[in-house]
Design an enzyme around this catalytic site. Sequence first.
Site, short mmCIF file in Angstrom:
data_model
loop_
_atom_site.label_atom_id
_atom_site.label_comp_id
_atom_site.label_asym_id
_atom_site.label_seq_id
_atom_site.Cartn_x
_atom_site.Cartn_y
_atom_site.Cartn_z
N HIS A 119 0.84 -1.30 0.08
CA HIS A 119 -0.15 0.14 -0.02
C HIS A 119 0.95 1.11 0.03
O HIS A 119 2.14 1.12 0.60
CB HIS A 119 -1.07 -0.01 1.20
CG HIS A 119 -1.97 1.14 1.11
ND1 HIS A 119 -1.68 2.43 1.60
CD2 HIS A 119 -3.25 1.06 0.75
CE1 HIS A 119 -2.84 3.32 1.26
NE2 HIS A 119 -3.93 2.35 0.91
N GLY A 147 -6.82 9.10 -0.92
CA GLY A 147 -7.07 9.75 0.57
C GLY A 147 -7.97 11.35 0.04
O GLY A 147 -7.97 11.68 -0.92
N GLU A 194 -3.40 1.65 -7.45
CA GLU A 194 -3.78 2.85 -6.75
C GLU A 194 -2.72 3.97 -7.13
O GLU A 194 -1.63 4.25 -6.55
CB GLU A 194 -3.62 2.69 -5.46
CG GLU A 194 -4.52 1.52 -5.01
CD GLU A 194 -5.07 1.71 -3.51
OE1 GLU A 194 -6.28 1.93 -3.21
OE2 GLU A 194 -4.32 1.34 -2.79
P1 PGA Z 1 -9.35 6.39 -0.68
O1 PGA Z 1 -8.48 5.50 -0.17
O2 PGA Z 1 -10.68 5.15 -1.30
O3 PGA Z 1 -10.00 6.74 0.78
O4 PGA Z 1 -8.65 7.21 -1.16
C1 PGA Z 1 -7.84 4.22 -1.00
C2 PGA Z 1 -6.77 3.60 -0.39
O5 PGA Z 1 -5.68 4.21 0.15
O6 PGA Z 1 -6.47 2.38 -0.81
#
Ligand code: PGA
Length: 264
Positions: A98, A176, A170
């Site tokens: 992540h 975020g 991602e």
């Molecule tokens: P978010 O987070 O959907 O709140 O942008 C995604 C993630 O960090 O996997």
Amino acid sequence: MVRPFVFGTNFKMNQTADESAAFYRQLATSLQIAPATHLFVIPPFTSLAAVNEVAGPPPHQIWVGAQNVHWAPDGAYTGEISVGMLLALDVDLVLLGHAERRRYFHETDVELNRKVLAALSAGLRVLFAVGETAEERAFGVSTETVLRQLRIGLHGVAPEHLKKIQIAYEPVWSIGAGGTPASPEDVEPIAKVIRSGCAELFAALGGEVPILYGGSVDPSNAGTFTALPDIDGLFVGRAAWTVEGFIATYRAGSRGVEESRRDQ
Ligand code: PGA
């Protein structure tokens, strides 16, 4: 070949054990899971025992995930959690790579590779996250970044373990509250790069690995990502931290999947 729709959330550093157990219980009783669909919930380590109690013995309809694992079976690694500790709690899956682990805890591609191999050889599923930062994107090296993360992170994975892997794309700049949501046009070319990276690593079997999209996914955009031919699921943060939000985003995502399967 139809790849499964894979959908789930990571609570990050949120929720007590009681809150996570209540979430899992409510989700399991509210949702009829469609065929060829896998759901998962990734609470903090401290919630895993309570969630396991609610989930009962495996196989679990909704996979229970951990947010990290160490590569060593045991030893002098204060603050770390081993694969064996996760297996003792009937954890199904571990999230590795992540963006927050890479950024704040300086996890390297090589360390992640050790973790991936340790988790897979113990029988855990792996959700392996890749994605470029805003800076890498600005310099035009998104493709190179994602391929490097993939080639190193999944180096040496045995073909028989491949069905335990899902990849999450991602883009770091989209994650975020401070993130800029990506568009399907941003995601499509990189999803293709990941798909071809899997083919390079695993030949024909690479076509079977589910690729999820994550980063500011919510019910309004979920279906636009899952309608892409190389996106098979969603990895959601904030929007899925309530059961209602989880279900609404899941439903929107499944509609996109149906569309994309119809078009194939
Ligand atoms: P978010 O987070 O959907 O709140 O942008 C995604 C993630 O960090 O996997």
